[in-house]
Scaffold this motif. Structure first.
Motif, short mmCIF file in Angstrom:
data_model
loop_
_atom_site.label_atom_id
_atom_site.label_comp_id
_atom_site.label_asym_id
_atom_site.label_seq_id
_atom_site.Cartn_x
_atom_site.Cartn_y
_atom_site.Cartn_z
N THR A 76 -22.88 19.10 9.22
CA THR A 76 -23.05 20.39 9.87
C THR A 76 -21.69 20.96 10.28
N ARG A 77 -21.41 22.18 9.84
CA ARG A 77 -20.08 22.76 10.04
C ARG A 77 -19.71 22.85 11.51
N SER A 78 -20.62 23.34 12.34
CA SER A 78 -20.29 23.54 13.75
C SER A 78 -20.00 22.21 14.43
N GLU A 79 -20.80 21.19 14.14
CA GLU A 79 -20.57 19.87 14.74
C GLU A 79 -19.29 19.24 14.21
N PHE A 80 -19.03 19.43 12.91
CA PHE A 80 -17.80 18.89 12.33
C PHE A 80 -16.58 19.50 12.99
N GLU A 81 -16.60 20.82 13.21
CA GLU A 81 -15.48 21.49 13.88
C GLU A 81 -15.30 20.97 15.30
N ALA A 82 -16.41 20.77 16.00
CA ALA A 82 -16.31 20.29 17.38
C ALA A 82 -15.71 18.89 17.43
N LEU A 83 -16.08 18.03 16.48
CA LEU A 83 -15.54 16.68 16.44
C LEU A 83 -14.09 16.67 15.96
N LEU A 84 -13.78 17.54 15.01
CA LEU A 84 -12.42 17.59 14.46
C LEU A 84 -11.43 18.13 15.49
N LEU A 85 -11.92 18.89 16.46
CA LEU A 85 -11.03 19.44 17.48
C LEU A 85 -10.27 18.35 18.23
N GLU A 86 -10.84 17.14 18.26
CA GLU A 86 -10.21 16.03 18.97
C GLU A 86 -8.83 15.69 18.41
N ILE A 87 -8.64 15.87 17.10
CA ILE A 87 -7.35 15.51 16.49
C ILE A 87 -6.60 16.74 15.98
N ALA A 88 -7.02 17.94 16.37
CA ALA A 88 -6.34 19.15 15.90
C ALA A 88 -4.88 19.16 16.38
N GLU A 89 -4.66 18.99 17.67
CA GLU A 89 -3.30 18.98 18.20
C GLU A 89 -2.53 17.73 17.81
N PRO A 90 -3.13 16.52 17.87
CA PRO A 90 -2.38 15.34 17.40
C PRO A 90 -1.88 15.46 15.97
N ALA A 91 -2.71 16.02 15.07
CA ALA A 91 -2.27 16.17 13.68
C ALA A 91 -1.09 17.14 13.58
N ASN B 283 0.85 -1.19 0.00
CA ASN B 283 0.00 0.00 0.00
C ASN B 283 0.89 1.25 0.00
N THR B 284 1.45 1.56 -1.15
CA THR B 284 2.42 2.66 -1.24
C THR B 284 1.77 4.04 -1.15
N ASP B 285 0.45 4.12 -1.20
CA ASP B 285 -0.22 5.42 -1.13
C ASP B 285 -0.48 5.89 0.30
N PHE B 286 -0.31 5.00 1.28
CA PHE B 286 -0.73 5.33 2.64
C PHE B 286 -0.03 6.58 3.19
N HIS B 287 1.29 6.60 3.14
CA HIS B 287 2.01 7.70 3.79
C HIS B 287 1.66 9.04 3.16
N GLN B 288 1.53 9.07 1.86
CA GLN B 288 1.18 10.31 1.17
C GLN B 288 -0.21 10.79 1.57
N LEU B 289 -1.17 9.87 1.64
CA LEU B 289 -2.53 10.23 2.01
C LEU B 289 -2.62 10.62 3.49
N PHE B 290 -1.86 9.93 4.33
CA PHE B 290 -1.88 10.24 5.76
C PHE B 290 -1.28 11.62 6.02
N THR B 291 -0.19 11.93 5.32
CA THR B 291 0.42 13.25 5.46
C THR B 291 -0.52 14.34 4.94
N GLN B 292 -1.19 14.06 3.82
CA GLN B 292 -2.13 15.04 3.26
C GLN B 292 -3.27 15.32 4.23
N PHE B 293 -3.83 14.30 4.84
CA PHE B 293 -4.93 14.50 5.79
C PHE B 293 -4.46 15.27 7.02
N SER B 294 -3.31 14.91 7.55
CA SER B 294 -2.77 15.63 8.71
C SER B 294 -2.51 17.09 8.36
N ASN B 295 -2.00 17.34 7.16
CA ASN B 295 -1.78 18.70 6.71
C ASN B 295 -3.08 19.49 6.64
#
Length: 394
Positions: free
Chosen positions: A319-334, A182-194
């Motif tokens: 929903t944007r507000s709910e998505f932001e609230a859920l995404l906050l969980e991985i903001a610092e880890p990313a 699965n040679t695409d994993f690292h590129q996709l993982f970096t893109q998502f974290s970015n």
């Protein structure tokens, strides 16, 4: 299954309702944009409920083809009376969460493998069996004996390396059972974290520039969602097979290794304060290795957090507000994963909001992360610095 007329009228009524609500709440929406999100979510939920109810209705035995072409007594007088299916289940809702969680654990194990935890225990075994270290009957010595005796019951190092190659694309050669890596994993993982990091950097800037900023240009939900779905879909077909069993066994092996490295007699032998000090001391003393324990271990922890978040249905929140609230969980880890990967030159930051194309080619002007390089270790036994040392080398 409803008719084509009912299907058409449903969307006409919903569109009229949206326009009527927007007109009546125009003043309130200008001062409180989140109200618009709440209203739209309620309307979307109503539409989804109606579509679900229609999908549950039993349709004609032939799927409605006789009505459509005008055969038999049940033929339709016009197009509006024909059966109209509402559609099929969404593709992105069919990913099993337990498989993505297993990939997160495998990524966690891979980083500890690259640090050299298992090599350290193997070296201690060699020294213990040769009587080259002052261990005899303590808990660490007994743990090394058991670790060696159970070796025949476990997956081998080659099995682990093959799994890393198949699922994560790290290493070289083919994956488990000659499967495609699965040679695409690292590129996709970096893109998502970015994209997650960029979203929150833009969000923080917008909060400073103006109060209660709600401009979509300050953080694109769509780009974050698309990059996350690309990564999750990439893992969909690589997480089958013995991955679940292997990661459970190797997690047990890692825990057992740290019990040995943190035992009292082993700590006294190396003058270490904890198991990680033992790992670093052995790597320096016997492998003459440049230590990357800290960034690798943080990549392991934060990378697993990001992948576990993807296993949940949060990425599909509309929903944007709910998505932001859920995404906050991985903001610092990313952010932390990117920073640690940058320190090892394994990822590049990008300010582009473009997603990766389906053919995985580099878009113009977008920095794409490098795949993980092979480990480079200077040795004392005649190898030049820069010699490539593979994980499955004996």
């Amino acid at each position: 299954m409803g008719t084509e007329k009912e299907y058409r009228e449903l969307f006409d009524r919903v569109a009229a309702l949206r326009g009527q609500v927007a007109g009546k709440l125009a003043n309130e929406l200008g001062s409180d944009p989140k109200l618009g999100d709440a209203v739209l979510k309620q309307l979307d939920d109503m539409l989804t409920a109606v579509e679900t109810e229609q999908r549950g209705r039993p349709g004609p035995a032939d799927g409605g083809i006789a009505q459509l072409v005008g055969l038999g007594d049940g033929s339709a007088a016009d197009l509006g009376a024909t059966a109209m299916p509402p559609g099929v289940d969404a593709y992105d809702e069919t990913v099993a969460s337990e498989r993505v969680i297993a990939v997160g654990d495998l990524y966690y194990l891979y980083q500890h493998e690259r640090i050299g935890v298992f090599r350290v225990v193997q070296k201690l075994q060699e020294l213990f069996q040769g009587g080259a270290i002052r261990l005899s009957d303590g808990p660490g010595a007994f743990g090394l004996y058991r670790f060696d005796r159970r070796d025949v019951l476990r997956y081998t190092r080659r099995d682990r390396v093959s799994a890393y190659r198949r699922v994560l694309g790290y290493g070289k050669g083919l994956g488990s059972a000659n499967s495609r890596p699965n040679t695409d994993f690292h590129q996709l993982f970096t893109q998502f974290s970015n994209q997650v990091a960029l979203f929150w950097r833009d969000k923080r800037i917008s909060d400073v520039v103006r109060e209660r900023a709600y401009d979509p240009s300050f953080g694109s939900v769509a780009v974050v969602r698309r990059s996350g779905l690309d990564l999750r879909n990439n893992l969909k077909f690589t997480s089958y097979g013995h991955l679940n069993v292997l990661r459970v066994e190797v997690m047990q092996l890692l825990t057992e290794a740290f019990k040995i490295l943190g035992s009292e007699d082993v700590l006294d032998l190396f003058g270490a304060a904890n198991a990680w000090d033992t790992v670093d001391e052995v790597l320096i003393r016997y492998f003459d290795q440049r230590l990357v324990s800290s960034p690798r271990q943080r990549m392991a922890v934060t990378g697993r957090q990001v992948l576990r978040w993807l296993a949940a249905p949060h990425i599909l929140e509309t929903t944007r507000s709910e998505f932001e609230a859920l995404l906050l969980e991985i903001a610092e880890p990313a952010e932390e994963w990117l920073t640690s990967a940058q320190s090892l030159r394994l990822a590049d930051r990008t300010n582009s909001r473009e997603v990766l194309p389906a053919d995985r080619q580099r878009p113009a002007g977008v920095a794409v992360s490098r795949a993980e390089p092979r480990p480079v270790t200077p040795r004392r036994n005649g190898h030049r610095p820069g010699t490539v040392i593979t994980l499955d080398r004996k």
